[in-house]
Design a protein around this motif. Structure first.
Motif, PDB file in Angstrom:
ATOM      1  N   PRO A  50       0.811  -1.218   0.000  1.00 53.02           N
ATOM      2  CA  PRO A  50       0.000   0.000   0.000  1.00 53.02           C
ATOM      3  C   PRO A  50       0.847   1.273   0.000  1.00 53.02           C
ATOM      4  O   PRO A  50       0.351   2.347  -0.343  1.00 53.02           O
ATOM      5  CB  PRO A  50      -0.834  -0.109   1.278  1.00 53.02           C
ATOM      6  CG  PRO A  50      -0.073  -1.044   2.151  1.00 53.02           C
ATOM      7  CD  PRO A  50       0.662  -1.979   1.236  1.00 53.02           C
ATOM      8  N   HIS A  51       2.107   1.180   0.347  1.00 49.76           N
ATOM      9  CA  HIS A  51       2.969   2.362   0.423  1.00 49.76           C
ATOM     10  C   HIS A  51       3.717   2.625  -0.880  1.00 49.76           C
ATOM     11  O   HIS A  51       3.851   3.771  -1.296  1.00 49.76           O
ATOM     12  CB  HIS A  51       3.983   2.201   1.558  1.00 49.76           C
ATOM     13  CG  HIS A  51       3.329   1.905   2.865  1.00 49.76           C
ATOM     14  ND1 HIS A  51       3.250   0.625   3.368  1.00 49.76           N
ATOM     15  CD2 HIS A  51       2.692   2.701   3.753  1.00 49.76           C
ATOM     16  CE1 HIS A  51       2.600   0.658   4.514  1.00 49.76           C
ATOM     17  NE2 HIS A  51       2.249   1.900   4.776  1.00 49.76           N
ATOM     18  N   THR A  52       4.210   1.562  -1.515  1.00 45.27           N
ATOM     19  CA  THR A  52       5.039   1.740  -2.711  1.00 45.27           C
ATOM     20  C   THR A  52       4.412   1.184  -3.981  1.00 45.27           C
ATOM     21  O   THR A  52       4.869   1.486  -5.073  1.00 45.27           O
ATOM     22  CB  THR A  52       6.403   1.055  -2.528  1.00 45.27           C
ATOM     23  OG1 THR A  52       6.208  -0.354  -2.448  1.00 45.27           O
ATOM     24  CG2 THR A  52       7.116   1.562  -1.277  1.00 45.27           C
TER      25      THR A  52
END
Length: 64
Positions: A50-52
């Protein structure tokens, strides 16, 4: 997308995980998913951090 059967419950080892790619509409990227079986339950996740946005599969059917 309506229900898509990925595999039978008994086909996934305990504990275990498997990755899948589900075709989408024409011109769209397939949906990359994985399922995990642990403690007699199965959980499904998108194969995307979900971050990268990077895939979570570091080796075939080895996640996180």
């Amino acid at each position: 997308m309506s229900g898509v059967r990925l595999l039978a419950f008994e086909d996934l080892s305990e504990p275990g995980c498997l990755g899948f790619e589900i075709p989408q509409g024409e011109g769209e990227q397939p949906l990359s998913l994985f399922v995990v079986r642990k403690g007699g339950r199965v959980y499904g996740y998108r194969n995307s951090c979900p971050h990268t946005g990077a895939p979570l599969e570091w080796l075939p059917n080895q996640f996180l």
